[in-house]
Design a protein around this motif. Structure first.
Motif, short mmCIF file in Angstrom:
data_model
loop_
_atom_site.label_atom_id
_atom_site.label_comp_id
_atom_site.label_asym_id
_atom_site.label_seq_id
_atom_site.Cartn_x
_atom_site.Cartn_y
_atom_site.Cartn_z
N THR A 27 37.52 38.62 60.00
CA THR A 27 38.09 37.74 58.53
C THR A 27 39.01 36.42 58.96
N PHE A 28 39.70 36.87 59.75
CA PHE A 28 40.37 35.66 59.93
C PHE A 28 39.85 34.80 60.43
N PRO A 35 37.99 32.66 50.81
CA PRO A 35 39.20 33.62 50.35
C PRO A 35 39.55 35.35 50.44
N TRP A 36 40.75 35.70 50.38
CA TRP A 36 40.30 37.25 50.98
C TRP A 36 40.06 38.22 50.72
N LEU A 37 39.69 38.45 49.31
CA LEU A 37 38.59 38.68 48.43
C LEU A 37 37.58 39.35 48.89
N VAL A 80 47.07 37.35 52.78
CA VAL A 80 46.30 37.58 51.74
C VAL A 80 46.30 36.83 50.35
N GLN A 81 45.07 36.91 50.03
CA GLN A 81 44.97 36.00 48.76
C GLN A 81 45.04 37.37 47.63
N PRO A 82 45.42 37.17 46.18
CA PRO A 82 46.21 36.16 45.61
C PRO A 82 47.67 36.44 46.04
N HIS A 83 48.62 35.64 46.39
CA HIS A 83 50.22 35.62 46.90
C HIS A 83 50.82 36.51 46.55
#
Lengths: 251, 368, 232, 301
Positions: free
Chosen positions: D61-62, D71-73, D133-136
C-alpha cells in the motif's frame, strides 16, 4: 473361575443414534472370547469404552469387582487391562527392544524412570515374549522397518510385556498373509489359559482356530453367544451375515 | 527382509568419542590465547549452545514444539540481573538508579529478596521452574499438542515480553538492567572477560549435555521419545503422558534457566530482548539445522551459526541483514529437505560405510 | 471393455491389502463382489477410486489407462462412488450433497439432474434439510443420488444395503435394478445379502484375504461356494 | 507506583467508551485473524508468515501510494491481489510438500516470515513508513457525548464485518464455497466427486493471504509501517483462531470477546497488564475447553 469383566447395559450414543446399545457381556477369568459382527456392530467402540478411550453415555464397566468407567486410560491400564489397537501402534523411531522395554511398566513415575536403565528388566519373561512373537533376531532394528505382520506381533508382545490380567486384541490378524495368520493363531493358542483374552476378529478361519466362546454383536447389541458350532447354525447370525433367504433361494 | 538399520552413526562408543572430542576442542580455545573480548564472545556461544540443547530436549526428543524457551531463559535472566544489581546497591543507597529516574522512592517489595545473593540465585532457578511447571500442567493435562502448544508458548512468551517492556519502574523497560559490577559469589568475582567465565559456561554446557544424554538413555528418555512417536500408545501402556510431558518440559526449561543465569554473568545486561519472539525461534532454528534428534548437532549448529552471524556482522551492516535472510532460507531448506538436520544427513552418509561384513543400509533421511 | 483390472495389488502404507486382482466389466453389466468381512472388498472399491496409498498393476476405464490417475480425475473419467457408510457430508444440505456430485461431470451441465430427484421423491422434498439429520436409508438414497449426479459410466456400490431396514432394502434394490437394467448403468456391487446379489448381478467374484478365490456368471454361485467362502 | 496509580476506578462515561473501543479492537484482531482462520480451518496449516503477509500488504500500500499515487481506498483491493499472489506462490512451492508434516509447515512458514522481514528490511530499510489514509476525515475522531473513537477504527470495524460477511458468502453461497467446505469436511469424498483438493488448497491459501494483505493496508494507516510489524498482530490473531475453535463464526465471536475483555481490563489497569492477564486467562480456558469456544462436533468413527 471368577468373573473378570462385566459390562452392564453399556451404551454409547451420539444424538439419537446408539453405536453400542445396552450391551451386556461377561468375561470369566482365563477364558478366550471372540467378538465378531458385521461392520458397524460396535466392537471397537466397546473396546474404547472398556479402556476409557471414549466416554460411555450409559451403563457400567466392572473389572475385577470394581467399577472402572470414568477412570483415565492409564489408570485403567494399571488396573490390568492391556490393549492392542486395530491399526497396529508401535513406536516407529525406537528399536524393537526399546518398544518392548517401554511396555514393561513396573513403575509409571517419570522420576523413577530416570534412574532406570534397561537390561535390568525381568530377563526371563522378556526372552519368553521375544521367543513367542518370534522377533529375536530383529531386536536392534527400528520398529518402523518391520513388516506389517511383524508390527502386529510386536504390539502383541508389548501388550504381553505389561502382563495384564485382561488382554483386548482388536483385529490381531488384520492385513496378514495366510502364513502370518497361522503363526498368530499359534501364539494365541499358547496364550490360552494363562491369560484372559478378548479378541475382535473378522477372519473366521482364525476365529475357528482359536475360539472357545463367541459373542456376536449386531447394531451395538449382543445378538448371540455360544460355541462355534452353535453360532454357525444360528439363523439370526446367518441372516446378519448373508441377508434373509441367502441360501437355496435361487437354487 | 529389510536391511540392518544400525550404522556407524549409532555406535554408542563412537558417539561418546564425538562428544569428548567436541568438548576437548572447545576447551582448547583459551589455551590458544584468545583476546578477552573474543573469549567473552565465545562464552556467549556456550549459552546459545545450551539453549539449543534445551530445544533439542523438549522438541527433538519430547516432540513438544515450544516456541517459548525464552520464558524460563528471560525470567532467570531478570532474576539474575536483579541479584547483580543489588550486589552493587548498599543500605545507604538502596534504590537502583533506573528506579530513581522512574520516580520510585523506595525499593519495591519484589526487589527486596535480591539483597541476598543466595536467595537471588534460588529465585533465578525457582521462579522459571515454577512458572514452567504450572504452564506445563495446564497445557498437557488439556492434551494440547503440536501447533497448539507452539501457539500457547508463543503467546505466554509475548505476554512476558510486554510485561518486561512496560513495567518500567521494576524492569527498567526497554533499556534493561545493566548491573555495574561483575557477579560476585562466595568472595569470588567472575570477570566476564576472563578465562574463568569461559570455563564456567563451557563446564555448564558440558554438564547440561551430559545430564541430558543420561536422561535420554534412561528409561525415562525412551518413554519420552515414545510419546513423541505415539502418545496414545504410551497412555495405553499405563503411563501418564501429561506427567512425562510436564517433566521433560520443565527439564528443558531448567536448561534454558541455567543459560539465562550465565548469560547475565557473561554480558552484565538483561533486557526485554530475552523474551523476544525471534530469539526463541532462533533457538529452534539452531536445533533444527543441527538435527532435532541430536544434541551434538544442536550444539555445533548453535555455535557455527552464531559464529557466522558475528563474523558477517563485523563485515558490514548489509551482510548482517543478508545473513538473517540467508538463515531464513537455510531454515526453509532444512525443514523441507533435511527434516533430521545435518546430523540426519551425516547419519545417512555414514550408512554407506560398511561395518565389517555386515551389510550397512543407509539411515533414513526423512522424518518418517 | 468399460472397466478392466489386470494383476492389481493395492497397499496401505507398505502393507499389501489386495493381491493380484484381475477382472473385467462390459458396458451394462453388474458385478457382485462377495466375501466375508475384512477380506478386502472395500479396499477393492477404494483402489478403483484411487484412495489407497498406492497400487501396482494396470487399470483402465473405457480403454484409457487410469492406473496413475488421481482420484478426482477418476471421477471425471466416469466412476460414481457410493462408499461404505455412505460418505454423506453431514453438515451439507441435501442439495449441496447432490451438487457435490455434479462437480465430477464433464459436460458442464450445472444444477441438480432431474433423474436424481425423480428417483428419490423424499430428497426432492427436503433439498434444504441438513444431510446429517436424514435416516440411514435416506442417506443411502442421497449417496446414490449424488453418485448419479456425476453422470457415471460405472457405479461403485459398497454395501448399499448395510445397516438399513428390510423394507428400505427392497426399495433400494428396486432402484438399483432399474438403473442397471433400464438406464443401462454399469455397476460393481459389494453385498452381504446373497439374495440381493443374485437378483441384481450378472457375474460375481468371491474374495478371501485380499485375493479373488472364485468368479463366474451369477448362475454359477452355488450353495457350496457360499458355504465355503461366505458363511461363518 | 502505588496500587492507586495502577487501578483506575470505575466511571461510567470512559468505561462505556472502553466498551465500544473493545469492539473496534476485537475487529482489528479479527481482521488479522480472518485469513488465518480460513487457512487453518480448511487446510489445518498454521501459517506463521501470516503477520508478514500483513506487513507486506502494508508496504504494498505504501508503495502504491508513494510511487503510483493511488488513493488509499483503491489500494485495499490491490493489496489483496498482490499478497494473494505471494500466498499462492508460497503454497505452490513450499506448503504443498509438507501437508503430511503439520508441525514442519509451521516451521517452514516461520522461515518464510524471516525471509520476508529481512527482504523488506534490505529493500526499504528498518525505519518506519507511513500510509496516508484518505479521505482525510477518517483520521479524525468521532466525538459524541462520552464517546471518543477514531473514525478509522470504526471504518475498520465496518470493513472487517463486511469482509467476514463476504467470506461467509463465498463459503456458503457459491459453488466454489461448496468445494472448499467439501474438502474441509472430507477430503476423500471431495476427491471422489471430482474436486481437485490441491487446487482448492492453493486458492484458499491465496485467499487467506489476500485477506492479510487488506488487513495490512488498513493497519498501515492505523499505525506505522515497519518490517517487524507483523509480530505485533500475529499472536493475538493466533489466539483468536485457537479460542474460536478454528472456524469463521468461532473467530468472529472470540475476536469480539477477547477484544472486549482486553479493553475492559485495560480500562481498569493498563494495556500491558491487560494483555498479560488475557493471555493467562486463555491458557486456563484452554485447559478446560481445549477445542475452543465452539468445538466442531466430533466425527463419528
Amino acid at each position: 473361575m471368577g468373573v473378570l469383566l462385566e459390562l452392564k447395559d453399556l451404551t454409547k450414543a451420539y444424538d439419537t443414534y446408539a453405536v453400542v446399545d445396552r450391551l451386556n457381556l461377561t468375561i470369566n477369568e482365563g477364558e478366550l472370547r471372540c467378538l465378531i459382527g458385521p461392520n458397524g456392530a460396535g466392537k471397537t467402540t466397546t473396546m474404547d469404552l472398556i479402556t476409557g478411550r471414549q466416554k460411555l453415555t450409559g451403563g457400567k464397566v466392572i473389572f475385577d469387582g470394581r467399577e472402572i468407567n470414568g477412570l483415565k486410560e492409564n489408570k485403567i491400564v494399571r488396573r490390568g487391562i492391556g490393549r492392542k489397537f486395530q491399526v497396529p501402534a508401535v513406536f516407529k523411531d525406537l528399536s524393537v527392544r526399546e518398544n518392548l522395554e517401554v511396555a514393561f511398566n513396573r513403575n509409571p513415575d517419570p522420576f523413577a524412570n530416570m534412574l532406570m536403565f534397561f537390561r535390568r528388566t525381568d530377563k526371563q519373561r522378556f526372552d519368553e515374549i521375544v521367543e513367542l512373537i518370534g522377533l529375536g533376531e530383529r531386536l536392534g532394528e527400528k520398529a518402523g522397518f518391520l513388516s506389517h505382520g511383524e508390527t502386529q506381533w510386536l504390539e502383541i508382545g508389548m501388550v504381553l510385556t505389561q502382563n495384564p490380567r485382561l488382554l483386548l486384541m482388536d483385529e490381531p490378524t488384520a492385513g496378514m498373509t495366510e502364513q502370518e495368520t497361522l503363526k498368530t493363531s499359534e501364539i494365541f493358542k499358547r496364550l490360552k489359559g494363562a491369560h484372559t483374552l478378548v479378541v475382535v476378529e473378522h477372519d473366521m478361519t482364525f476365529v475357528r482356530q482359536i475360539a472357545e466362546t463367541i459373542s456376536v454383536l449386531h447394531l451395538g447389541k449382543l445378538l448371540a453367544e455360544g460355541p462355534m458350532h452353535q453360532i454357525e447354525n444360528d439363523p439370526k447370525v446367518r441372516e446378519v451375515y448373508l441377508g434373509a433367504e441367502g441360501i437355496s433361494d435361487a437354487a | 527382509m529389510t536391511g540392518q538399520t544400525q550404522n556407524l552413526y549409532h555406535n554408542k562408543a563412537g558417539q561418546w568419542l564425538c562428544y569428548i572430542a567436541l568438548f576437548v576442542v572447545l576447551a582448547l580455545v583459551p589455551v590458544f590465547g584468545a583476546e578477552p573480548f573474543q573469549l567473552n564472545v565465545y562464552s556467549r556461544y556456550a549459552v546459545y549452545a545450551m539453549l539449543a540443547v534445551s530445544v533439542s530436549m523438549v522438541w527433538g526428543f519430547g516432540g513438544i514444539l515450544s516456541l517459548g524457551q525464552g520464558i524460563p531463559y528471560g525470567l532467570a535472566a531478570y532474576c539474575m540481573g536483579a541479584t547483580m544489581q543489588m550486589q552493587y546497591q548498599t543500605p545507604d543507597d538502596p534504590i537502583p538508579s533506573f528506579m530513581l529516574t522512574n520516580e520510585l522512592t523506595e525499593l519495591p517489595a519484589v526487589w527486596e529478596p535480591f539483597w541476598s545473593t543466595s536467595i537471588g540465585l534460588i529465585l533465578a532457578l525457582g521462579v522459571p521452574t515454577l512458572i514452567m511447571t504450572i504452564f506445563g500442567i495446564l497445557m498437557f493435562q488439556a492434551r494440547l499438542a503440536g501447533a497448539f502448544v507452539a501457539i500457547m508458548t508463543l503467546a505466554i512468551l509475548n505476554a512476558f515480553y510486554s510485561m518486561a517492556q512496560d513495567l518500567q519502574p521494576f524492569t527498567a523497560g526497554f533499556n534493561g538492567i545493566s548491573p555495574p559490577n561483575p557477579f560476585t559469589a562466595f568472595g569470588v568475582t567472575i570477570d566476564p572477560y576472563s578465562e574463568m567465565l569461559y570455563w564456567i559456561n563451557l563446564g555448564l554446557l558440558a554438564l547440561v549435555t551430559l545430564v541430558s544424554k543420561y536422561v535420554l538413555q534412561s528409561k525415562f528418555g525412551t518413554i519420552v521419545q515414545a510419546t513423541r512417536d505415539d502418545a496414545e500408545r504410551v497412555r495405553f501402556l499405563g503411563y501418564s503422558v501429561s506427567y512425562f510431558q510436564v517433566v521433560v518440559f520443565v527439564f528443558a526449561g531448567l536448561i534454558a534457566t541455567l543459560a539465562g543465569i550465565v548469560w547475565v554473568m557473561t554480558v552484565q545486561y538483561v533486557s526485554p530482548t530475552a523474551f523476544e519472539t525471534p530469539f526463541s525461534i532462533y533457538m529452534v532454528i539452531w536445533a533444527a539445522v543441527g538435527g532435532r534428534h541430536s544434541l551434538f548437532g544442536a550444539i555445533v549448529a548453535a555455535i557455527v551459526l552464531n559464529y557466522l552471524q558475528t563474523e558477517l556482522a563485523d563485515i558490514s551492516e548489509i551482510w548482517q541483514k543478508a545473513w538473517l535472510l540467508l538463515l531464513g532460507g537455510i531454515f526453509i531448506a532444512v525443514v523441507l529437505l533435511l527434516p533430521r538436520g545435518l546430523a540426519g544427513l551425516f547419519e545417512y552418509l555414514l550408512g554407506f560405510i560398511k561395518i565389517g561384513r555386515r551389510q550397512a543400509a543407509p539411515g533414513r533421511i526423512a522424518a518418517n | 471393455m468399460l472397466l478392466e483390472l489386470r494383476e492389481v495389488n493395492s497397499f496401505y502404507g507398505n502393507t499389501p491389502i489386495l493381491r493380484n486382482i484381475s477382472f473385467e466389466l462390459e458396458q451394462g453389466q453388474c458385478l457382485a463382489v462377495l466375501g466375508r468381512n475384512g477380506v478386502g472388498k472395500t479396499t477393492l472399491m477404494r483402489t478403483i477410486m484411487g484412495l489407497t496409498t498406492r497400487m501396482t498393476g494396470t487399470m483402465s476405464i473405457a480403454g484409457h489407462d487410469a492406473s496413475k490417475m488421481p482420484t478426482y480425475l477418476r471421477s471425471h473419467a466416469g466412476l460414481g462412488y457410493i462408499p461404505q457408510g455412505r460418505g454423506i457430508l453431514g453438515k451439507f444440505t441435501v442439495r449441496e450433497n447432490i451438487l457435490l456430485g455434479t462437480f465430477a461431470r464433464t459436460d458442464k451441465q450445472v444444477g441438480i439432474p432431474k433423474m436424481c430427484l425423480d428417483l428419490f421423491p423424499y430428497l426432492a422434498e427436503n433439498l434444504d434439510k441438513r444431510a446429517g439429520l436424514l435416516s440411514g436409508g435416506q442417506q443411502q438414497q442421497l449417496s446414490i443420488a449424488r453418485a448419479l449426479a456425476t453422470d457415471p459410466k460405472v457405479l461403485l456400490l459398497d454395501e448399499p444395503t448395510e445397516g438399513i431396514q428390510p423394507n428400505i432394502v427392497q426399495e433400494i434394490e428396486a432402484t438399483l435394478h432399474r438403473l442397471n437394467k433400464e438406464v443401462g448403468i454399469t455397476m460393481i456391487l459389494t453385498e452381504q445379502h446373497i439374495k440381493v446379489a443374485r437378483e441384481l448381478a450378472d457375474k460375481f467374484i468371491i474374495m478371501d484375504i485380499g485375493r479373488v478365490v472364485a468368479l463366474g456368471p451369477i448362475a454359477d454361485l452355488s450353495d457350496e461356494l457360499i458355504e465355503e467362502h461366505l458363511t461363518l | 507506583m502505588s496500587v492507586h496509580d495502577f487501578w483506575t476506578p470505575f466511571s461510567a462515561g470512559p468505561f462505556f467508551n472502553a466498551l465500544l473501543l473493545g469492539f473496534t479492537l476485537g475487529a482489528i484482531w479479527l481482521l488479522a485473524a480472518l485469513g488465518l482462520t480460513i487457512i487453518y480451518g480448511t487446510m489445518g496449516v498454521i501459517n506463521m508468515a501470516h503477520g508478514e503477509f500483513i506487513m507486506v500488504g502494508a508496504y504494498f500500500t505504501f508503495l502504491m501510494q508513494t510511487e503510483a499515487g493511488i488513493p488509499w481506498l483503491a489500494c485495499l483491493p490491490l493489496a489483496f491481489i498482490g499478497v494473494a499472489i505471494i500466498g499462492w506462490i508460497v503454497e505452490r512451492f513450499l506448503i504443498r510438500y509438507l501437508y503430511a508434516r503439520p508441525l514442519d509447515t509451521l516451521l517452514a512458514t516461520w522461515g518464510v516470515s524471516l525471509v520476508l522481514i529481512q527482504g523488506v528490511r534490505l529493500i526499504f530499510g528498518g525505519e518506519p513508513q507511513y500510509v496516508a489514509v484518505q479521505p482525510h476525515e477518517l483520521t479524525q475522531s468521532a466525538e459524541l457525548g462520552f464517546i471518543h473513537i477514531p473514525w478509522l477504527r470504526i471504518f475498520i470495524l465496518g470493513a472487517t464485518l463486511a469482509l467476514a460477511a463476504g467470506t461467509w458468502a463465498i463459503l456458503y453461497k457459491t459453488i466454489y464455497g461448496i468445494r472448499v467446505r467439501a474438502v474441509m469436511q472430507n477430503k476423500e469424498m471431495a476427491a471422489a466427486f471430482g474436486i481437485n483438493a490441491q487446487q482448492v488448497y492453493g486458492m484458499t491459501f491465496a485467499y487467506g493471504a489476500g485477506l492479510a494483505g487488506i488487513a495490512g493496508a488498513m493497519f498501515g494507516g492505523l499505525k506505522t509501517v515497519f518490517p517487524d510489524m507483523g509480530l505485533g498482530y500475529i499472536v493475538e490473531a493466533f489466539l483468536v483462531v485457537v479460542t474460536g475453535g478454528g472456524h469463521l463464526f468461532g473467530s468472529i465471536y472470540s475476536g469480539a470477546i477477547l477484544g472486549e475483555l482486553n479493553s475492559v481490563f485495560s480500562y481498569f489497569t493498563n494495556s500491558t497488564f491487560a494483555r498479560f492477564v488475557l493471555f493467562v486467562l486463555i491458557v486456563v480456558f484452554l485447559r478446560f475447553y481445549p477445542q475452543g469456544l465452539f468445538p466442531e462436533a466430533k466425527a463419528r468413527r
